[in-house]
Structure formats: C-alpha cells, structure tokens
Write a protein that holds these residues in place. Structure first.
Motif, PDB file in Angstrom:
ATOM      1  N   TYR A 119      -4.045 -42.460 -61.808  1.00  0.00           N
ATOM      2  CA  TYR A 119      -4.206 -43.448 -62.881  1.00  0.00           C
ATOM      3  C   TYR A 119      -2.851 -43.621 -63.557  1.00  0.00           C
ATOM      4  CZ  TYR A 119      -4.475 -39.269 -65.790  1.00  0.00           C
ATOM      5  OH  TYR A 119      -4.204 -38.078 -66.393  1.00  0.00           O
ATOM      6  N   THR A 132      -5.188 -46.171 -67.852  1.00  0.00           N
ATOM      7  CA  THR A 132      -6.058 -46.969 -66.978  1.00  0.00           C
ATOM      8  C   THR A 132      -7.171 -46.108 -66.405  1.00  0.00           C
ATOM      9  OG1 THR A 132      -4.865 -46.495 -64.928  1.00  0.00           O
ATOM     10  CG2 THR A 132      -4.059 -48.336 -66.259  1.00  0.00           C
ATOM     11  N   GLU A 133      -8.133 -46.760 -65.834  1.00  0.00           N
ATOM     12  CA  GLU A 133      -9.158 -46.019 -65.096  1.00  0.00           C
ATOM     13  C   GLU A 133      -8.530 -45.468 -63.828  1.00  0.00           C
ATOM     14  OE1 GLU A 133     -12.392 -48.650 -64.477  1.00  0.00           O
ATOM     15  OE2 GLU A 133     -13.025 -48.541 -66.573  1.00  0.00           O
ATOM     16  N   SER A 134      -9.184 -44.465 -63.262  1.00  0.00           N
ATOM     17  CA  SER A 134      -8.569 -43.845 -62.084  1.00  0.00           C
ATOM     18  C   SER A 134      -9.035 -44.503 -60.774  1.00  0.00           C
ATOM     19  CB  SER A 134      -8.823 -42.350 -62.062  1.00  0.00           C
ATOM     20  OG  SER A 134     -10.184 -42.101 -62.095  1.00  0.00           O
TER      21      SER A 134
END
Ligand SMILES: [Zn+2]
Length: 372
Positions: A119, A132-134
């Motif tokens: 991420y 951020t999302e992974s």
C-alpha cells in the motif's frame, strides 16, 4: 532444502536469515497516521508486472487533486511480519504515475509463490498523510497457467498435472504430513502451508535460488523450504520430496523464534526420516559407522563444506534419528523440541529429555550396528 544426485542425497541451508538481511525493517505504524479522505486522491490504475525471475514492477497511478510532496510504498511478503518500505519513482503528467521495483534474484531472491501485500502513504505539501488500501500480487512465472488446489491447510500450485492427478497428489501429501503436524504442533489445524511445484528441471533451475555454478550445473537441488513464508518449492511431483520440505516447515513452526537451536543433524535427520516413510536404521553397514566415526554429532550442527561429506552427513543424520525414534519413540523428539522451545541450549535439553548425552546416543547407535 532437498538436493539430489544419482543416489538422491539431501542438503539444507536456511536462507531465511539471509533474506531478512536483504530488507529494511520497519514496524507497521502507518495506521496511526492521520489519514485524509481517499477521495482526494483516487487510484487511477494499479498494475503489477512480473519479469521472472529478475524483478517485480509495481505501477500505480493517482488522480491527484492536491500537490504531492512524497509517496512511500510499504509492503510485506506472505506471512512474514517484516514490513519493508521504499520510494517509487514518480512522474507527473495529468496524473501522478509511480513505479517501484522489487528485485527477486541474487541476494534479493524471493521464492515463487510469495504474495506481496503493498500500500502507499502519500504526503501532500501540507504534510497530510493519506494511506491507500492495500493490494496483493502473487509472484509467479506468468508464462504458465498456474492451477491451484487448496484445502485442509495445504495449498498447491502447479501447471503440469491434470486436475485428477493434482487432487490425488494433494490428498497423498496431506495423509503424510498431517501426522507430522499433529506430533509437533499444538494447534496443527491453524498451520497453513503453500507449495509451488515445477514441471521440469529446466523450469526449477530458473526458479530456484542461485547457489553456485557447480550446484546449478549438476542439478543438485530438488526442493527448498522457506519457513519465513511457510512456503516450499519442489521440482516435480514426488510426495517423498515434498514431505521432506514440509517437515522443515513444521519443525520451524514448532521452534518459532528458537529455530536456530535445532541442530542440522536433527532437522535433516527428521526430514529424511519422514521422507523415507520407513525406518531402516538397522540396515546400515558397519563400514559406514566406522567411516563416519570422526564426523561426530557435535560437529553436525551445520552442514559440512565438502560435497562428499554432505552425502555422509545426511545418511548419518537419518540413521541416528531412525535409531532415536526406534529406541525412544517419536513423541520423545516432540518433547525435546517442546523443551528446547522454552529455554536452555540443545545439549542441556537433550539430556533433560533423554537422560543421556548426544555422545552417549552416538555411542549406543554405533554399538547397536557394530554388534549386529
Ligand atoms: Zn532438508
């Protein structure tokens, strides 16, 4: 690790320490950071490219409405608790493009089948940090169509077997490894293993870790175990070879952070014992016992340097472990490992468990064969 020549001999080197050294280590603290709304920085596209076996290229674009100061990528590899980080190359156009390379060969070697979980942390000019999302990326040679069989704590990846054959192989492996898991692990159902099977020597020689010209040229290696990732790589579909590698993973799991205390003769001896699926210590020759008298157990905590001695090392390890199991039972080895996991060195725990020293064990073993 398993190593093969005409007479099938085995060799194990633990590369996990080496791999650990290759990465910078950071604790996972990013979730404590002040995160801004991701809508300010929507992901435009995300792409992972694998240039097997050299590198992984991770490309990610952001639709930036804000001015960015820096972008950091954080990633972990499979089950490893180590979190690595780096700074991708950034190019600004109408979007922000980032490109980050993870090398996977040489000293940075990564085994096929590991999953990169990554991420980004993006810092803007006002020092706001967005996390951020992974994403996940599985590292495999993508010229092949990989098939996967998952169940009962074992995931097998292959591309060279029919569905039926792969299912049977998966079942056969489970039948062999479940008793080993039960013997050495308290919560054996929770321990999950992944394995990648290569269809040819040529394919595995590309995927395996480069060791030296000699070993590569002689095609010595049949398999490797990576305990940091609960992952094994094997050339071909031989259940015995797979059981050997899985035994190393189970023992490493049983020992946890104390795994370096397990002497090589016991680690390889047990892997060989389960690989053979029978105990033929009594069949060993008197000549062999005499020949290996100077290779005593206290010198067998690590592998010998000469290739010829390595063969003897494995044979002696298997035979002495066979004797140990015959004389005292496999549960006693599990107890030794349990004791060893808690405190003290190997010798003191061996004595505590068996009431004899390893020198006495070796003497008893030699006398049992020489008096046949
Ligand atoms: Zn081994």
């Amino acid at each position: 690790m398993i190593f093969t020549n005409q007479v099938v001999r085995i060799l194990n080197v633990n590369f996990s320490i080496l791999l650990m050294l290759c990465f910078s280590c950071m604790s996972l603290s990013c979730f404590l950071l002040d995160s801004k709304d991701l809508e300010n920085l929507p992901l435009k596209s995300s792409k992972g490219k694998i240039l097997f076996p050299e590198k992984i290229i991770i490309e990610q674009s952001f639709n930036s409405k804000i001015q960015i100061k820096k972008i950091k990528i954080r990633y972990s590899i499979s089950d490893s608790t180590v979190v690595n980080y780096g700074y991708p190359v950034i190019t600004y156009s109408d979007v922000v493009d980032t490109k980050y390379i993870i090398n996977t060969s040489g000293n940075d070697f990564l085994p096929s089948g590991v999953v990169i979980n990554y991420y980004y942390e993006i810092t803007d000019m006002e020092n706001n940090v967005t996390v951020t999302e992974s994403n996940e990326l599985e590292y495999l040679d993508d010229i092949y169509d990989w098939e996967r069989i998952i169940g009962d704590g074992l995931e097998i990846l292959h591309h060279g077997l029919s569905q039926d054959k792969a299912t049977i192989l998966h079942r056969n492996i489970l039948e062999r490894i479940n008793p080993i898991k039960k013997t050495f692990l308290k919560n054996s159902d929770l321990f999950e293993i992944k394995g990648v099977l290569f269809d040819s020597r040529k394919e595995s020689s590309e995927a395996f870790q480069y060791l030296s010209d000699t070993t590569t040229k002689q095609h010595l290696f049949g398999g490797f175990a990576y305990s940091d990732y609960n992952l094994f790589l094997v050339s071909g579909y031989n259940v015995d070879v797979i059981v050997h590698e899985v035994t190393h993973l189970i023992l490493a799991e049983a020992m946890q952070s104390r795994k370096v205390l397990l002497p090589k003769w016991l680690n390889e001896g047990l892997a060989m014992y389960y690989q053979s699926n029978s105990n033929d210590w009594k069949g060993e020759s008197k000549n062999f016992v005499r020949r290996t008298q100077i290779m005593t157990l206290n010198k067998m905590n690590t592998l010998p340097g000469k290739a010829y001695d390595v063969g003897l090392f494995y044979r002696k390890s298997e035979n002495i472990v066979g004797y140990l199991v015959y004389r005292y039972g496999i549960e006693k080895i599990a107890l030794l490992i349990e004791n060893l996991k808690n405190q003290g060195n190997f010798d003191s725990n061996f004595y505590k468990t068996y009431g004899i020293t390893t020198q006495e064990l070796e003497k008893d073993w030699a006398e049992s064969i020489l008096s046949k």
